[in-house]
Write an enzyme that holds these catalytic residues in place. Structure first.
Site: not given
Length: 368
Positions: A54, A77, A187, A199, A203, A207, A300, A302
């Site tokens: 605004e 606000c 991401r 993981t 791997d 990330l 994964g 789990r």
């Protein structure tokens, strides 16, 4: 609701979306000032801590703002925070005669107070224009501000026969490069990316988003690791680009925890669940208090199953690659006990289907 209001609110929503990668934990907000049917000022909330939409629109309009109509997707606000002044006084002081709003702000510090103060100043207020679209745009903000919990998105890729890895654990690559680019985009708009320690061990991922448009706002890397057994040379422990949090329980050896702290890793000690693993709800509560508004879960079977069992999933992205893996022992996305009757299965609502070359992506929201 008149067509002109809808026309300008569509433009406001498009402006608001420009801040998608930058505003968290604040909402995405766009604003237009219209006078005699013409746009005389525009603005959007560019990043957390920056001027509100605004104020940007008012500054852009200058003296033309007087007697104009302000279009904004979220209620202005009234509260004072650490970084930015409230917007309602600026609207009043600059002589705007009408404010058209997409939705009320669910923030307890606002929640209708902005509208009330505008009306008290004899400014005409119209609220609820394209409200459904306004809520959809800021669903992450709404979840976080009303529950103090992050909005959780689960993503996984599986074959046509429902496998996320072969019987040997190989999973590269079930989805194609175009699907993976979309995941990197996910991401880049998330506050945090979460996987399990298995993981990481298997791997050794980074990330971090590799196809995003920004380099100065990387998501936090979160690892579920009840016993703090993550290898100290894992790439996710490199905090030069983004911080890393390891979620442990009390059973984690103090020596392991200290080694991680020494290399700059933040440790969050969580309660244990029934399986003596990190309690998902306790972790999400702690992350919410740290202003982590959104989490992308890439774990994964789990990890995904743990979130499912806790009913802690807000959205699912399931990528179906054009491959058939086969094998009774090949991994599937969910490994919990499951339901005994179809009528008890978790259904998805607001389902969308998208294609990435030969891959199919299904987006849906669990109907808890």
């Amino acid at each position: 609701m008149i067509s002109e209001d809808i026309k300008f609110m569509k433009l406001v929503l498009a402006l608001a979306k420009k801040g998608e990668e930058y505003t968290s934990p604040n909402p995405m907000v766009g604003a237009l000032i219209v006078k005699n049917g013409q746009i005389v000022g525009r603005g959007y909330h560019a990043c957390a801590g920056a001027k509100h939409a605004e104020v940007c629109a008012i500054e852009d309009a200058g003296k033309k703002a007087r007697h104009g109509t302000l279009y904004v997707n979220l209620e202005p606000c009234v509260h004072i925070n650490k970084k930015t002044p409230p917007c309602v006084p600026a609207i009043i002081e600059n002589g705007l005669s009408k404010v058209v709003i997409g939705m009320k702000d669910p923030n307890p510090l606002v929640k209708g107070n902005g509208i009330q103060k505008l009306e008290k100043a004899n400014i005409q207020v119209v609220c609820g224009v394209m409200e459904k679209q306004a809520k959809e745009l800021n669903k992450v903000y709404i979840k976080h501000i009303t529950t103090k919990l992050p909005f959780v998105t689960v993503k996984y890729a599986m074959s046509i026969d429902g496998k996320i890895a072969t019987r040997t654990g190989d999973s590269k690559w079930i989805s194609n490069d175009k699907s993976r680019r979309f995941v990197h985009r996910l991401r880049s708009i998330s506050d945090a990316v979460l996987v399990g320690v298995n993981t990481v061990i298997k791997d050794n991922p980074c990330l971090t988003p590799r196809h995003g448009s920004i380099a100065d706002r990387m998501p936090i890397k979160i690892i579920l690791d009840s016993s703090a057994r993550i290898p100290i040379k894992s790439m996710v422990l490199d905090t030069r680009e983004a911080p890393t949090i390891i979620a442990v329980t009390k059973k984690a050896p103090k020596s392991n925890v200290e080694k991680l702290k020494q290399v700059g890793i933040e440790i969050i000690c969580c309660k244990s669940d029934k399986n003596n693993l990190v309690s998902i709800y306790d972790l999400l509560s702690k992350l919410g208090r740290k202003d982590v508004a959104s989490v992308l879960v890439e774990g994964g079977s789990r990890v995904i199953s743990s979130f499912m069992e806790e009913r802690a999933i807000d959205r699912i992205y399931a990528f179906i690659g054009h491959k058939i893996i086969g094998g009774k022992t090949a991994l599937v996305p969910f490994v919990s006990r499951g339901v005994s009757k179809i009528k008890d299965a978790v259904s998805l609502k607001n389902v969308k289907v998208r294609r990435f070359k030969d891959d199919i992506m299904i987006e849906g929201y669990p109907n808890w």
